[in-house]
Design a protein around this motif. Structure first.
Motif, PDB file in Angstrom:
ATOM      1  N   ALA A  91       0.831  -1.205   0.000  1.00  0.00           N
ATOM      2  CA  ALA A  91       0.000   0.000   0.000  1.00  0.00           C
ATOM      3  C   ALA A  91       0.869   1.258   0.000  1.00  0.00           C
ATOM      4  O   ALA A  91       0.565   2.239  -0.693  1.00  0.00           O
ATOM      5  CB  ALA A  91      -0.932   0.003   1.213  1.00  0.00           C
ATOM      6  N   SER A  92       1.948   1.234   0.765  1.00  0.00           N
ATOM      7  CA  SER A  92       2.869   2.375   0.772  1.00  0.00           C
ATOM      8  C   SER A  92       3.501   2.580  -0.595  1.00  0.00           C
ATOM      9  O   SER A  92       3.634   3.716  -1.060  1.00  0.00           O
ATOM     10  CB  SER A  92       3.964   2.168   1.822  1.00  0.00           C
ATOM     11  OG  SER A  92       3.414   2.066   3.105  1.00  0.00           O
ATOM     12  N   GLN A  93       3.891   1.490  -1.240  1.00  0.00           N
ATOM     13  CA  GLN A  93       4.465   1.601  -2.579  1.00  0.00           C
ATOM     14  C   GLN A  93       3.440   2.185  -3.563  1.00  0.00           C
ATOM     15  O   GLN A  93       3.784   3.028  -4.389  1.00  0.00           O
ATOM     16  CB  GLN A  93       4.922   0.234  -3.080  1.00  0.00           C
ATOM     17  CG  GLN A  93       6.205  -0.245  -2.470  1.00  0.00           C
ATOM     18  CD  GLN A  93       6.575  -1.623  -2.996  1.00  0.00           C
ATOM     19  OE1 GLN A  93       5.775  -2.544  -2.964  1.00  0.00           O
ATOM     20  NE2 GLN A  93       7.799  -1.749  -3.469  1.00  0.00           N
ATOM     21  N   ALA A  97       3.851   5.685  -5.494  1.00  0.00           N
ATOM     22  CA  ALA A  97       3.800   5.735  -6.957  1.00  0.00           C
ATOM     23  C   ALA A  97       2.758   6.747  -7.429  1.00  0.00           C
ATOM     24  O   ALA A  97       3.004   7.517  -8.360  1.00  0.00           O
ATOM     25  CB  ALA A  97       3.494   4.354  -7.525  1.00  0.00           C
ATOM     26  N   THR A  98       1.593   6.749  -6.782  1.00  0.00           N
ATOM     27  CA  THR A  98       0.555   7.713  -7.133  1.00  0.00           C
ATOM     28  C   THR A  98       1.010   9.132  -6.859  1.00  0.00           C
ATOM     29  O   THR A  98       0.802  10.044  -7.668  1.00  0.00           O
ATOM     30  CB  THR A  98      -0.735   7.413  -6.339  1.00  0.00           C
ATOM     31  OG1 THR A  98      -1.129   6.071  -6.608  1.00  0.00           O
ATOM     32  CG2 THR A  98      -1.845   8.365  -6.710  1.00  0.00           C
ATOM     33  N   ARG A  99       1.639   9.329  -5.712  1.00  0.00           N
ATOM     34  CA  ARG A  99       2.137  10.666  -5.355  1.00  0.00           C
ATOM     35  C   ARG A  99       3.225  11.118  -6.326  1.00  0.00           C
ATOM     36  O   ARG A  99       3.242  12.281  -6.744  1.00  0.00           O
ATOM     37  CB  ARG A  99       2.677  10.631  -3.918  1.00  0.00           C
ATOM     38  CG  ARG A  99       3.205  11.929  -3.440  1.00  0.00           C
ATOM     39  CD  ARG A  99       2.084  12.921  -3.185  1.00  0.00           C
ATOM     40  NE  ARG A  99       2.667  14.182  -2.807  1.00  0.00           N
ATOM     41  CZ  ARG A  99       2.348  15.340  -3.363  1.00  0.00           C
ATOM     42  NH1 ARG A  99       1.427  15.378  -4.284  1.00  0.00           N
ATOM     43  NH2 ARG A  99       2.929  16.443  -2.984  1.00  0.00           N
ATOM     44  N   ALA A 100       4.123  10.207  -6.705  1.00  0.00           N
ATOM     45  CA  ALA A 100       5.180  10.563  -7.654  1.00  0.00           C
ATOM     46  C   ALA A 100       4.587  10.934  -9.008  1.00  0.00           C
ATOM     47  O   ALA A 100       5.050  11.885  -9.656  1.00  0.00           O
ATOM     48  CB  ALA A 100       6.168   9.410  -7.801  1.00  0.00           C
ATOM     49  N   GLU A 106       2.244  17.583 -12.078  1.00  0.00           N
ATOM     50  CA  GLU A 106       2.249  18.981 -11.649  1.00  0.00           C
ATOM     51  C   GLU A 106       3.476  19.712 -12.186  1.00  0.00           C
ATOM     52  O   GLU A 106       3.384  20.849 -12.655  1.00  0.00           O
ATOM     53  CB  GLU A 106       2.225  19.052 -10.118  1.00  0.00           C
ATOM     54  CG  GLU A 106       2.196  20.457  -9.570  1.00  0.00           C
ATOM     55  CD  GLU A 106       2.204  20.467  -8.049  1.00  0.00           C
ATOM     56  OE1 GLU A 106       2.684  21.464  -7.486  1.00  0.00           O
ATOM     57  OE2 GLU A 106       1.743  19.492  -7.442  1.00  0.00           O
ATOM     58  N   ARG A 107       4.626  19.055 -12.141  1.00  0.00           N
ATOM     59  CA  ARG A 107       5.852  19.654 -12.670  1.00  0.00           C
ATOM     60  C   ARG A 107       5.733  19.884 -14.177  1.00  0.00           C
ATOM     61  O   ARG A 107       6.139  20.923 -14.696  1.00  0.00           O
ATOM     62  CB  ARG A 107       7.049  18.765 -12.360  1.00  0.00           C
ATOM     63  CG  ARG A 107       8.379  19.412 -12.683  1.00  0.00           C
ATOM     64  CD  ARG A 107       9.552  18.523 -12.312  1.00  0.00           C
ATOM     65  NE  ARG A 107       9.529  18.144 -10.909  1.00  0.00           N
ATOM     66  CZ  ARG A 107       9.664  16.898 -10.464  1.00  0.00           C
ATOM     67  NH1 ARG A 107       9.881  15.912 -11.301  1.00  0.00           N
ATOM     68  NH2 ARG A 107       9.621  16.640  -9.173  1.00  0.00           N
TER      69      ARG A 107
END
Length: 168
Positions: A91-93, A97-100, A106-107
């Motif tokens: 779940a953390s991965q 991945a979603t956040r990245a 956004e960038r």
């Protein structure tokens, strides 16, 4: 006059390149992200077993008893924590991945906007695309509203007003 030909390859260099490629493939398999949950579980089990071993050092036990206790602790830790740690790590991965992906998007948007501020052609393309999106949204919205809230009951000739949909 004959120009001497020099070999373009060297056996030793080729062997080094092949071994570097093989090493890279082995290391990429070992350190791949899909193995991270297993490694986190292993580190957790080692930490619990090490803490238990330190506690057993304070009590004088024999080798066989200490080995049996540490084995039981390792198996219990694996049995009790394996599912939790594997699910939590996966779940953390997924969250990372979603956040990245969101940060990359956004960038990219920020870079595009900065480019559009400097280049009127890019700004024009963005404005035209926004106008098209607004036009499509305005065209689709009434049709969606009509199809979702009004149903054709075949009586339009007798009652030309739309009939509300009944959900029963």
């Amino acid at each position: 006059m004959v120009i001497p030909s020099h070999p373009t390859t060297h056996g030793g260099v080729e062997r080094v390149i092949e071994s570097a490629s093989a090493t890279r493939s082995v290391l990429s398999e070992i350190f791949s992200a899909k193995r991270l949950p297993t490694y986190v579980l292993g580190v957790t089990i080692m930490a619990v077993v090490t803490a238990t071993e330190r506690a057993l050092d304070a009590v004088s036990t024999g080798f066989a008893l200490e080995w049996a206790i540490l084995s039981a602790v390792a198996l219990l830790t694996f049995g009790l924590l394996a599912g939790v740690i594997l699910r939590g790590t996966k779940a953390s991965q997924g969250w990372l991945a979603t956040r990245a992906a969101a940060v990359r998007a956004e960038r990219a948007d920020r870079t595009l906007w900065n480019t559009a501020l400097r280049d009127p052609r890019v700004m024009n393309d963005i404005l035209v695309a926004q106008g098209r999106a607004d036009a499509l949204r305005d065209e689709a919205a009434p049709a969606m509203r009509t199809s979702m809230s009004v149903r054709d009951d075949g009586l339009a000739a007798l009652a030309p007003w739309p009939q509300a949909t009944r959900y029963y």
